[in-house]
Design a protein around this motif. Structure first.
Motif, PDB file in Angstrom:
ATOM      1  N   GLY A  25       0.807  -1.218   0.000  1.00 40.62           N
ATOM      2  CA  GLY A  25       0.000   0.000   0.000  1.00 40.62           C
ATOM      3  C   GLY A  25       0.838   1.264   0.000  1.00 40.62           C
ATOM      4  O   GLY A  25       0.554   2.221  -0.724  1.00 40.62           O
ATOM      5  N   LEU A  26       1.897   1.280   0.802  1.00 41.37           N
ATOM      6  CA  LEU A  26       2.760   2.463   0.855  1.00 41.37           C
ATOM      7  C   LEU A  26       3.511   2.677  -0.451  1.00 41.37           C
ATOM      8  O   LEU A  26       3.573   3.800  -0.963  1.00 41.37           O
ATOM      9  CB  LEU A  26       3.744   2.346   2.019  1.00 41.37           C
ATOM     10  CG  LEU A  26       3.146   2.479   3.408  1.00 41.37           C
ATOM     11  CD1 LEU A  26       4.202   2.208   4.470  1.00 41.37           C
ATOM     12  CD2 LEU A  26       2.552   3.859   3.606  1.00 41.37           C
ATOM     13  N   THR A  27       4.074   1.613  -1.015  1.00 44.77           N
ATOM     14  CA  THR A  27       4.798   1.778  -2.268  1.00 44.77           C
ATOM     15  C   THR A  27       3.849   2.106  -3.419  1.00 44.77           C
ATOM     16  O   THR A  27       4.190   2.874  -4.312  1.00 44.77           O
ATOM     17  CB  THR A  27       5.624   0.526  -2.604  1.00 44.77           C
ATOM     18  OG1 THR A  27       4.750  -0.615  -2.644  1.00 44.77           O
ATOM     19  CG2 THR A  27       6.714   0.309  -1.577  1.00 44.77           C
ATOM     20  N   GLY A  28       2.653   1.568  -3.391  1.00 45.71           N
ATOM     21  CA  GLY A  28       1.672   1.897  -4.422  1.00 45.71           C
ATOM     22  C   GLY A  28       1.233   3.348  -4.354  1.00 45.71           C
ATOM     23  O   GLY A  28       1.058   4.007  -5.380  1.00 45.71           O
ATOM     24  N   SER A  29       1.078   3.874  -3.146  1.00 44.42           N
ATOM     25  CA  SER A  29       0.688   5.282  -3.025  1.00 44.42           C
ATOM     26  C   SER A  29       1.823   6.196  -3.464  1.00 44.42           C
ATOM     27  O   SER A  29       1.583   7.280  -3.999  1.00 44.42           O
ATOM     28  CB  SER A  29       0.264   5.602  -1.586  1.00 44.42           C
ATOM     29  OG  SER A  29       1.349   5.420  -0.703  1.00 44.42           O
ATOM     30  N   LEU A  30       3.068   5.779  -3.279  1.00 51.24           N
ATOM     31  CA  LEU A  30       4.193   6.569  -3.793  1.00 51.24           C
ATOM     32  C   LEU A  30       4.218   6.555  -5.320  1.00 51.24           C
ATOM     33  O   LEU A  30       4.522   7.568  -5.946  1.00 51.24           O
ATOM     34  CB  LEU A  30       5.515   6.029  -3.250  1.00 51.24           C
ATOM     35  CG  LEU A  30       5.797   6.311  -1.775  1.00 51.24           C
ATOM     36  CD1 LEU A  30       7.077   5.620  -1.348  1.00 51.24           C
ATOM     37  CD2 LEU A  30       5.883   7.797  -1.523  1.00 51.24           C
TER      38      LEU A  30
END
Length: 92
Positions: A25-30
Motif C-alpha cells: 500500500g505504501l509503495t503503491g501510493s508513492l
C-alpha cells in the motif's frame, strides 16, 4: 494439534500478511504521485524555458495551424506540466 497452536499460527500468519499489505500500500501510493515527487525533489531533470512568451489557447491553435497548413487543428488540451495539441492531417 491443539487450538493454541492454531491460534499462534493464525496470529503470526496474519501479522506477516498485514506487514506485506502495508508495504504494498505504501509503495503503491508513492507510485501514484511519482511524477509530482520527481518534480519536487529533482527539478533539474525538468528544465523550463523562462524566455518563452505566454500564448492563449486560441493563439496556440492558430500557430500550430500556421506551421502545418495541410492539417486541421481539432483540439488543444491543457495537461499537467504542458499542452497537447491534436492535429488531423489532410491527405490528397
Amino acid at each position: 494439534m491443539s487450538r493454541r497452536v492454531w491460534v499462534l499460527i493464525h496470529r503470526y500468519a496474519g501479522l506477516a500478511m498485514a506487514g506485506f499489505l502495508i508495504l504494498v500500500g505504501l509503495t503503491g501510493s508513492l507510485l501514484a504521485v511519482l511524477s509530482e515527487l520527481n518534480r519536487a525533489f529533482a527539478p533539474h531533470l525538468f528544465p523550463t524555458i523562462q524566455s518563452a512568451r505566454t500564448m492563449g489557447l486560441g493563439e496556440l491553435a492558430l500557430a500550430a495551424q500556421a506551421l502545418l497548413p495541410n492539417a486541421d487543428v481539432t483540439r488543444v488540451y491543457l495537461i499537467p506540466f504542458g499542452i497537447r495539441v491534436n492535429i488531423n492531417f489532410m491527405v490528397g
